[in-house]
Structure formats: C-alpha cells, structure tokens
Design a protein around this motif. Structure first.
Motif, short mmCIF file in Angstrom:
data_model
loop_
_atom_site.label_atom_id
_atom_site.label_comp_id
_atom_site.label_asym_id
_atom_site.label_seq_id
_atom_site.Cartn_x
_atom_site.Cartn_y
_atom_site.Cartn_z
N THR A 91 8.38 -1.52 -10.91
CA THR A 91 8.25 -0.60 -9.77
C THR A 91 8.99 0.72 -9.95
OG1 THR A 91 10.06 -1.82 -8.75
CG2 THR A 91 7.83 -2.43 -8.10
N SER A 92 9.64 0.88 -11.10
CA SER A 92 10.40 2.11 -11.34
C SER A 92 10.15 2.59 -12.77
CB SER A 92 11.89 1.84 -11.13
OG SER A 92 12.69 2.81 -11.78
N PHE A 93 10.22 3.89 -12.99
CA PHE A 93 10.06 4.42 -14.35
C PHE A 93 11.16 3.89 -15.27
CE2 PHE A 93 7.50 7.85 -12.29
CZ PHE A 93 6.35 7.65 -13.05
N ALA A 94 12.31 3.57 -14.71
CA ALA A 94 13.41 3.05 -15.52
C ALA A 94 13.03 1.71 -16.15
CB ALA A 94 14.66 2.88 -14.66
N HIS A 95 12.13 0.96 -15.48
CA HIS A 95 11.71 -0.35 -15.99
C HIS A 95 10.85 -0.24 -17.25
CE1 HIS A 95 12.13 -2.01 -11.61
NE2 HIS A 95 13.30 -1.82 -12.20
N GLN A 113 7.21 8.21 -8.67
CA GLN A 113 7.29 6.77 -8.93
C GLN A 113 5.92 6.29 -9.42
OE1 GLN A 113 8.27 5.58 -4.80
NE2 GLN A 113 6.47 4.27 -4.92
N PRO A 114 5.89 5.17 -10.15
CA PRO A 114 4.61 4.69 -10.68
C PRO A 114 3.64 4.28 -9.57
CG PRO A 114 6.48 3.54 -11.69
CD PRO A 114 7.01 4.29 -10.53
N GLY A 121 -0.07 -2.09 -15.15
CA GLY A 121 -0.78 -1.77 -16.39
C GLY A 121 0.11 -1.32 -17.53
N VAL A 122 1.15 -0.54 -17.24
CA VAL A 122 2.02 -0.03 -18.31
C VAL A 122 2.74 -1.17 -19.04
CG1 VAL A 122 4.06 1.38 -18.81
CG2 VAL A 122 2.25 2.29 -17.35
N PRO A 123 3.37 -2.15 -18.33
CA PRO A 123 3.99 -3.25 -19.06
C PRO A 123 3.00 -4.05 -19.92
CG PRO A 123 4.78 -3.21 -16.80
CD PRO A 123 3.67 -2.22 -16.88
N ILE A 124 1.76 -4.20 -19.43
CA ILE A 124 0.74 -4.93 -20.20
C ILE A 124 0.42 -4.19 -21.49
CG2 ILE A 124 -1.69 -5.65 -20.22
CD1 ILE A 124 -1.41 -6.12 -17.16
N ALA A 125 0.13 -2.88 -21.37
CA ALA A 125 -0.23 -2.09 -22.56
C ALA A 125 0.96 -1.93 -23.51
CB ALA A 125 -0.76 -0.72 -22.12
N LEU A 126 2.16 -1.75 -22.97
CA LEU A 126 3.35 -1.64 -23.82
C LEU A 126 3.58 -2.93 -24.60
CD1 LEU A 126 6.08 0.21 -21.70
CD2 LEU A 126 5.10 0.97 -23.87
N SER A 139 -6.47 6.50 -9.03
CA SER A 139 -5.47 5.44 -8.91
C SER A 139 -4.32 5.62 -9.90
CB SER A 139 -6.12 4.07 -9.12
OG SER A 139 -6.74 4.03 -10.39
N GLY A 140 -4.44 6.60 -10.81
CA GLY A 140 -3.38 6.83 -11.80
C GLY A 140 -3.56 6.05 -13.09
N LYS A 141 -4.81 5.56 -13.33
CA LYS A 141 -5.02 4.73 -14.51
C LYS A 141 -4.94 5.53 -15.81
CE LYS A 141 -10.03 4.75 -13.60
NZ LYS A 141 -10.51 5.75 -14.51
N THR A 142 -5.25 6.82 -15.78
CA THR A 142 -5.20 7.62 -17.01
C THR A 142 -3.80 7.60 -17.61
OG1 THR A 142 -6.95 9.07 -16.16
CG2 THR A 142 -5.68 9.88 -18.03
N ALA A 143 -2.81 7.85 -16.78
CA ALA A 143 -1.42 7.82 -17.28
C ALA A 143 -1.03 6.40 -17.68
CB ALA A 143 -0.47 8.35 -16.22
N ALA A 144 -1.62 5.39 -17.01
CA ALA A 144 -1.28 3.99 -17.31
C ALA A 144 -1.64 3.61 -18.74
CB ALA A 144 -1.98 3.05 -16.32
N PHE A 145 -2.67 4.27 -19.32
CA PHE A 145 -2.96 3.96 -20.73
C PHE A 145 -2.46 5.03 -21.69
CE2 PHE A 145 -7.22 5.60 -19.19
CZ PHE A 145 -7.33 6.72 -20.00
N ILE A 146 -2.18 6.25 -21.20
CA ILE A 146 -1.69 7.31 -22.10
C ILE A 146 -0.22 7.10 -22.46
CG2 ILE A 146 -1.08 9.76 -22.21
CD1 ILE A 146 -3.70 10.45 -20.93
#
Length: 519
Positions: A91-95, A113-114, A121-126, A139-146
């Motif tokens: 829930t935070s960019f720090a995560h 904030q995310p 999505g970011v933890p999954i892709a990372l 929904s912000g999905k572009t940044a979620a995969f970039i």
C-alpha cells in the motif's frame, strides 16, 4: 530524408485506417487484416543465457500482516485476487523497494500513493510471476508494468550491437502505443534506457533505423512488429519481459498476437509475461492459458466473470470401482438439496450408470447425443419441472442447459479438457443461487489433475493435498510449477508451439498456438 523523402507523410499501403467511436475506442473493422506468418525458428539451436527475474523482497510491514488483514485490505482496495500464492498487496511506495533514482521520478510525476492495481500488480511483476490484470483504462496499470520492467531490465546484461529488445509491450492502437512509449521514456531516462514505438501508419524506415540502433524497450502494435522482424530490423531473442495491454481489443481488431509468441525468445516458462484486459472472455482465457504459467489473476473494480457461487470439491479415489459406492452413498443427500446433474464421458457409460441407478430405485433421466431431439426435449422438460431429481448426461448437457434448480453437479468421469469442465460446473450456481460441483478423480488422472489445480486456483478455490500430490506426479506440471522448468527451451517451427524431449521426462504434445488462437 534523402533516402526516403515521404517518411512519415503517407499512410503505409499495407495499413488500414482505424475508425473511432465517440469515446475514442477503436471500432472493429468488418474485415480482419491478414498477417502472414513469420518464418520458422528453431529455438533449440539457440543458447539462451540464464537470467534473474525475481526482484521482490516483502517489506517487514507486510510480513506482519495476517491472512485476515490481507483479505480486508483487498476488499478495501476493491481487488479480487486468485492464483497460486499471490503476494500481499503493497500500500506504499516504500513497500516496492525501488531505488532513489526511480522514486525521485515517481514523485516528480506527482504520484502520491499506489493505485489499487499497482498495490497488487507491482509485487507480482517484481517477483517475476505471470499475471492477468483485469482493469479499465485510468486504473494506473501502465505504471504497474513499467516500473517492475525497469528493475528487470537493469539486472540484465547490456544490449550488444544488433541485439533486439529485452522488454516488449504489445497494444492494439497507435494512440495507446504512443501513450505507453511516452511513459516508458519518462521513467526509462532515469537509467538511460531507450524505448522505440513501432506502429502502423508511422514510417517503417525511421522505426527500423531506431530498432537497429538498439533499444531495451519496444512498444508496438503486433502487425508492425511482425513486419520489422520479417525484414530483420530487430530480433526477439533477448525478450524476457512481455506485456499484452488491452488484449481484448487486439482480438476484436483481428491482430495476430500469436505470431509474436511463436517467434519469441527463449523460454515461455521463465519469461515474465503480463496480460491486461478489460474483460476476460474466452479468447483472452485461451491466450492466457497458452502463454502464462501459474498466473495470478487480479480483478480491479466490479468487472470479471468469475462465478463465486459454485464451490468445487475434488475427490481423489484409488480406482474407478470406488466411484459407484461414493455416488450411491451421497445421492440421497444431494437430491434433498435440489436437482442433481451427473456427467459421464461416453454414451455407453452413461446408459450403464443410469441402468444401475434405476435398479437401485433412483428416479432419473438420461441424456446423450444419440437420442433424437424430441426425446431430449422431454427429458430436459421433466428435469426442469423437478419430476426427475437426477439427470445422467454426456457433455451434450455441458453447454446451454439453464436450469436454476440444479444444486449439485457430479463429474463422475473427468471432462475431456478443462474448457468442458468449466462448462459442466457452470450448470449450477446460476441466477444467484449457490451450487456445489464434485469431481471424481482416480490415480490415473495425473494429466487432468494439473489442469484442475490451475482451474481451482484461478477461481480462488482451495486445492486439497491429495489433488496436489496427484498433479505433481505429472512431469509437465511438476516442472512448470512456479516456472520450475527454468531453461526448458521451446522448440518452435512453422508456427507451432511445442516442447523438446527431455531425458526421462518425455515430451508434451505440440500445440499449434497460431491455429488455435486464430480459429
């Protein structure tokens, strides 16, 4: 410009104009553009170096989060998550654990904030896991995969002269292509990464020149990327991060996304592949099943087609003889709850089971493909009126039978494939009613067990230890579990997708992905 004075000024002859509706969405053309197949490539002759793809370390704040806390958090974020062992939402960019360079650019871009899709999505892709993201535009999905893509690229070996991209993002329209390219440039410049936009209507010459100079990221429409690969302006051998954005629109517009897949790189088992769509229709599901391994499905908002009203229970029996005893012990209990539909695979088995149940005193109907239509109609009508509490049927009843009173489905024989299984269990849990689907497996059903595990995980259902143990007896499932089959190269030629023989493991049958997807 001296070599090509009309660059960028004229529409390429092989491109079609795309019309847009009042909302700016592309209108599907009446005739689909035919994309000729790429030349065959034998990946078994290419030595693909190993690479790292898991860069996610769970933050201590998330580690202390309980399972109940995770459920509550996802509910708050309006997220539905299914699949094998998904990471907790951050829930935070720090995560995310991004370095200061990237965080500076994120803050500069006015992200505070995310968004919900980024949280999950970011933890999954990372983590290098495959993902199906179902979310609408905005929904912000572009940044979620970039953002994870940049972390992934920075860990790979630098591009050498003449090598193609490390990341490919495929999308349906030139406008979306330019938009994603702009975001890739904005965040990629932090690390000096190059992005090229490759789409129909732009200059082939200029795009080819940019590709040949080298770029870590290619954002493309599928048809134009295929054109450049054919002309040897680029290669897909270095691709280890693949994104399909708005995949549902690509199918609507008739693009051959499968052509990119069968020419891809290395090893779909170790590739990080993310598929985003506004819907999860059959064609999307088929593509996802062919290119993704143990994907985590994330639905953001009130969209998606998962039926949460059907509870699936899998019974693993030692032999087929045990099925009869299992069914007769439970049939009275099942009929007291509502109508019961029992599926068997063959007509002869169907008749035999119906005869045996009749002899035991059960009132039931029989339905199979060799009955004429008037007989079928009468049986279905009696079943609908609840004159017959039990219907024993082959897969002729798997599709289109809409009887809300069915409370229990029993797969006495396993379905011939997982699609048919999905249709079978969909006969219950209709019109908002709850239903239960039982599937009887024997120790011989190791192959189907693997498909069933993924089906259950995709529907957020529990997987029993017996079922998982049975599935693990299948070499293909065991090797592919969580992409455990790293280094297992694809052997692709002539548009087909298959697996090379591995000592002691045999091989899986070749799947002609192109033919299946274009059918």
């Amino acid at each position: 410009m001296a070599e090509n004075p009309t660059a960028g000024l004229t529409q390429e002859e092989d491109e079609e104009e795309v019309d847009y509706d009042s909302d700016g969405n592309p209108i599907a053309p009446t005739t689909k553009k035919i994309i000729l197949p790429l030349p065959p490539i034998d990946h078994s002759e290419i030595d693909y170096p190993p690479f790292e793809k898991n860069f996610y370390i769970e933050h201590e704040e998330l580690s202390s989060l309980t399972e109940a806390g995770v459920v509550e958090l996802r509910k708050k974020l309006n997220l539905k998550v299914s699949g094998a062992v998904p990471p907790k939402p951050a829930t935070s960019f720090a995560h995310f654990g991004f370095d200061e360079q990237l965080m500076h650019q994120i803050r500069k871009s006015e992200y505070t904030q995310p968004t919900p899709i980024q949280c999950q999505g970011v933890p999954i892709a990372l983590g290098g896991r495959d993902m199906i993201g179902i979310a609408k535009t905005g929904s912000g999905k572009t940044a979620a995969f970039i953002w994870p893509m940049l972390v992934h690229i920075m860990d790979q070996k630098e591009l050498e002269q003449g090598e193609g991209p490390i990341a490919v993002i495929v999308c349906p329209t030139r406008e979306l292509c330019q938009q994603i390219h702009s975001e890739c440039k904005r965040f990629g410049k932090v690390y000096g990464l190059r992005s090229v936009a490759v789409y129909g209507g732009g200059s082939m010459w200029e795009q080819a020149k940019a590709l040949q100079e080298g770029a870590e990221i290619v954002v493309c429409t599928p048809g134009r990327l295929i054109d450049h690969v054919k002309k040897k302006a680029t290669s897909l051998q270095r691709v280890t991060y693949l994104v399909f954005d708005e995949a549902d629109r690509m199918f609507d517009m008739g693009f051959g996304t499968c052509e990119i897949l069968v020419h891809l790189t290395s090893d779909l088992w170790s590739l990080t592949a993310l598929l985003f769509s506004a819907t999860f229709r059959k064609k999307i599901e088929k593509l996802a099943r062919d290119i993704l391994v143990d994907p985590i499905r994330v639905v953001q908002g009130d969209i998606g087609e998962a039926n949460e009203d059907v509870t699936q229970i899998v019974e693993v029996l030692q032999s087929g003889q045990e099925k009869w005893g299992w069914l007769t012990r439970r049939l009275v209990e099942f009929t007291s709850a509502g109508s019961v539909l029992v599926f068997v695979t063959k007509k002869t088995n169907c008749e035999e089971l119906a005869t045996n149940l009749n002899q035991e005193g059960y009132s039931l109907g029989l339905l199979h493909g060799d009955m004429d239509q008037s007989e079928r109609n009468k049986v279905i009508a009696d079943f609908k009126k609840k004159n017959l509490p039990v219907l024993v049927a082959t897969d002729v009843a798997a599709r289109g039978l809409d009887i809300p009173s069915i409370r229990t489905v029993v797969n006495y024989d396993v379905a011939r494939d997982i699609d048919t299984h999905t249709h079978r269990i969909g006969r219950t849990g209709r019109a908002g009613e709850k239903g239960v689907a039982y599937t009887l497996l024997t120790t011989k059903d190791t192959s189907f067990a693997g498909d069933l595990v993924r089906n259950l995980e995709g529907a957020n259902q529990s997987v029993s230890k017996d079922l998982m143990d049975l599935a693990m007896q299948n070499p293909w499932f065991r090797k592919s579990r969580f992409k455990g089959g790293k280094g297992k190269k694809l052997n692709i030629g002539g548009g087909g997708l298959g697996y090379r023989e591995r000592p002691g493991l045999g091989s899986e049958p070749t799947v002609s992905l192109a033919l299946r997807l274009l059918a």
